[in-house]
Design an enzyme around this catalytic site. Structure first.
Site, PDB file in Angstrom:
ATOM      1  CB  SER A 159      -0.959  -0.038   1.198  1.00  0.00           C
ATOM      2  OG  SER A 159      -1.986   0.918   1.069  1.00  0.00           O
ATOM      3  CG  ASP A 243      -6.725  -4.065  -1.931  1.00  0.00           C
ATOM      4  OD1 ASP A 243      -7.395  -3.402  -1.119  1.00  0.00           O
ATOM      5  OD2 ASP A 243      -5.515  -3.892  -2.109  1.00  0.00           O
ATOM      6  CG  HIS A 275      -5.354  -3.010   1.610  1.00  0.00           C
ATOM      7  ND1 HIS A 275      -4.812  -2.641   0.394  1.00  0.00           N
ATOM      8  CD2 HIS A 275      -4.820  -2.167   2.536  1.00  0.00           C
ATOM      9  CE1 HIS A 275      -3.985  -1.619   0.570  1.00  0.00           C
ATOM     10  NE2 HIS A 275      -3.970  -1.312   1.858  1.00  0.00           N
TER      11      HIS A 275
END
Length: 327
Positions: A159, A243, A275
């Site tokens: 991320s 995700d 995620h």
């Protein structure tokens, strides 16, 4: 009729003003979340709780901010690859220890976990400019250590950490051997419309078709899509197709941009990966994929016994499984 047009214009104007106010006042709080709701800024556990051999490391960024990190050693006598680990935007490095514990077991690697400024025990306040300096300080520290193989430093980022890692890798082609990106966004500019949908009409990255009128207000754009195409080192893309935070097509776009310029790119998706748990949902496939990537691109250098061979050293490439590669 005129009154309706006026009301419409006032409404659009109000949305623009509200969007600008949100961006100016709260954007750092939206992008950087050092403290999760109900928790404290301090570490809830340390590597010792998981019986990991580690040391506390204190660094200074180039602008003088005091930073904290954990250097976790796989085994005292081993000199495997060293993973420079960059976390997501929320929480601190203690919340990633279970994943790192398994990473060390499966990959037989050392792991250096950096707390960005404003996170964990590090001083300061987070920003793109500052965290970029923090990442460089961490890499410079690793490059100067004598207890690791500095030719086998691999950057891992998930991320926000992927954006941090991509920029660091691009800026240090001689210090970083390879890059691993997991569930990373193309840019914060593109994510603005995901978090606050009405903003997609005013903010966007290079792939956006909107007018981008408010882009100038974004202080931490983290435009990974503009960085990956300049990276020369091998890149592994790990994408969780479930995700719920970053749309999976962001990873596909990053891969496409990188693969157009770099033949050493590998993309692997995990149908059940979300995620934060792609490493868990992916199970053995996730770790075997990562291990094969490291064996291919960050191989161990072994030495002959000099009493049996006077030719010195040689390089062993332990590429046991062929990975899908761009052509």
């Amino acid at each position: 009729m005129v009154s309706y047009v006026g009301v419409l214009l006032y409404g659009v104007g109000g949305i623009v003003v509200a969007g600008m106010a949100l961006l100016v006042a709260f954007q750092e709080k939206l992008v950087y979340v050092p403290v999760l709701p109900g928790l404290t800024k301090s570490y809830s556990v340390t590597p010792a709780r998981l019986r990991l051999l580690y040391e506390d490391v204190w660094l200074r960024s180039s602008d003088g901010v005091r930073l904290h990190a954990w250097f976790i050693k796989a085994l005292p006598e081993r000199r495997g690859p060293t993973v420079l680990f960059f976390q997501e935007n929320a929480g601190n490095i203690a919340h990633r220890l279970e994943m790192v514990r398994i990473m060390i077991q499966r990959l037989q690697c050392n792991v250096f976990m950096l707390s960005y400024r404003g996170y964990g025990a590090s001083d300061g306040y987070p920003s793109q400019h500052g965290i970029t300096k923090d990442a460089q300080a961490a890499l410079d520290h690793l490059s100067q250590r004598t207890d690791i193989d500095t030719s086998r430093i691999v950057v891992f980022g998930r991320s926000l950490g992927g954006a941090v890692g991509a920029l660091l890798t691009k800026n240090n082609p001689d210090k970083v051997a390879a890059l691993i990106l997991e569930n990373t966004f193309t840019s914060i500019l593109d994510m603005a419309g995901v978090i606050l949908p009405f903003l997609k009409w005013f903010i966007g990255g290079t792939s956006s078709k909107g007018p981008k009128l408010l882009n100038f207000l974004v202080r931490s754009p983290w435009s990974t899509i503009d960085v990956v195409g300049q990276i020369k080192q091998p890149i592994l893309f790990l994408s969780g197709l479930q995700d719920e935070m970053v749309p999976p097509f962001h990873m596909q776009m990053l891969y496409g941009k990188a693969a157009a310029h770099n033949r050493e790119c590998v993309f692997v998706d995990f149908p059940n990966g979300m995620h934060m748990d792609t490493w868990l949902a992916g199970g053995d496939h996730y770790w075997r994929t990562t291990q094969q990537f490291l064996e291919k691109h960050v191989p161990e250098i072994k030495e002959h016994d000099s009493s049996h061979d006077d030719k010195g050293t040689f390089i062993v490439y332990e590429d046991t499984v062929s990975l899908r590669k761009t052509t």
